[in-house]
Design an enzyme around this catalytic site. Sequence first.
Site, PDB file in Angstrom:
ATOM      1  N   ASP A  38       0.849  -1.182   0.000  1.00 20.02           N
ATOM      2  CA  ASP A  38       0.000   0.000   0.000  1.00 20.02           C
ATOM      3  C   ASP A  38       0.891   1.240   0.000  1.00 20.02           C
ATOM      4  OD1 ASP A  38       0.921   0.321   2.594  1.00 20.02           O
ATOM      5  OD2 ASP A  38      -0.897  -0.433   3.516  1.00 20.02           O
TER       6      ASP A  38
ATOM      7  N   ASP B 194      -7.883  -7.445   0.488  1.00 23.36           N
ATOM      8  CA  ASP B 194      -6.937  -7.653   1.589  1.00 23.36           C
ATOM      9  C   ASP B 194      -7.631  -7.277   2.882  1.00 23.36           C
ATOM     10  OD1 ASP B 194      -5.556  -5.036   3.041  1.00 23.36           O
ATOM     11  OD2 ASP B 194      -6.477  -4.552   1.116  1.00 23.36           O
TER      12      ASP B 194
END
Length: 361
Positions: A92, A266
């Site tokens: 991320d 996720d």
Amino acid sequence: MSKFSFNINHQYKKARSGIITTAHGNIRTPAFMPVGTRGTVKAMLPESVAETGADILLGNTYHLMLQPSAERIAKLGGLHKFMNWGKPILTDSGGFQVMSLSKLRKITEEGVSFNSHINGDKYLLTPERSTEIQHLLGSTITMAFDECTPYPATFEEAKTSMQLTTRWAHRSREAFVKRDGYAQFGIIQGSTYEELREQSAKDLIELDFEGYAIGGLAVGEGQELMFKVLDYAPDFLPQNKPRYLMGVGKPADIIGAVSRGVDMFDCVIPTRSGRNGQAFTKYGTVNIRNSKYAEDNDPLEADCLCPACQNYSKAYLHHLVRIGEILGAMLMTWHNLTYFQNLMSRIREYIALGKDFDFTT
């Protein structure tokens, strides 16, 4: 080296199953990514994560830039070598974690300045620096730097935030080093406003990212409103590129999102729940701390192939978790990650068969 690509093999209504090809191997979609925040999936060996069926895991830019630092990981050969994981890694951008620091951060056009939650040191995270960190880590899939719009947000607040994300996306794209087999995903924002989601998607499609994420959901809006956004948001994105719903991981949420055209997920739910004594099964969750399991000789799930179910009873798991033994967290986490990967496998099978999904089969 293989080029980064996405091929849809089957489609049932809006749900798609396919293969993402990367420099580090293939990813079967719909895919669930275990979260390896600090370079490790908590309570799991990397090879154990692979044994659950995971094709890809997620690393966290914010935490890795603080400890041990992206430069150190690069010096040691990159994140794949550092943690002994040969499959794809998505990182991320660090945006969500920085935004959640609240009083410790300040947002400007340049980026986000913040103080480390560890020692108070001051940092500036910009689209360029976030992209550089992910390059140093050797991420297979890099995420563009974005502002995660808080919920609730007024239309004007969401619009201002979305426009900042768009400007940061331009800078992230310019900073990204293109290589065969590697990708960068843009993140659409816009809160719960269809008009803003559509504009965000249009703006980011012009940058021709290899994939697209839907951000700013699972932040307190509830499943009903999240599904309402997902009824239209995936349709604004290219048909031929992966769609990633960030931070979503409850089984019912995954199934609902897949049916609306999402390919990747996720969440910390399976690992965090496992460490806290909660197991996922086809018939619902099991709180193994409950005293009713103290003398239960049956496994968590009779047909599950994970070590927890093949070798140990609910009574033993109950004992381990109640006394705080590390093995309890390990076995519960292993089971939950296996459950989630089995769930994704069953979803892919149902899409291929052209059937609606049934939790209990």
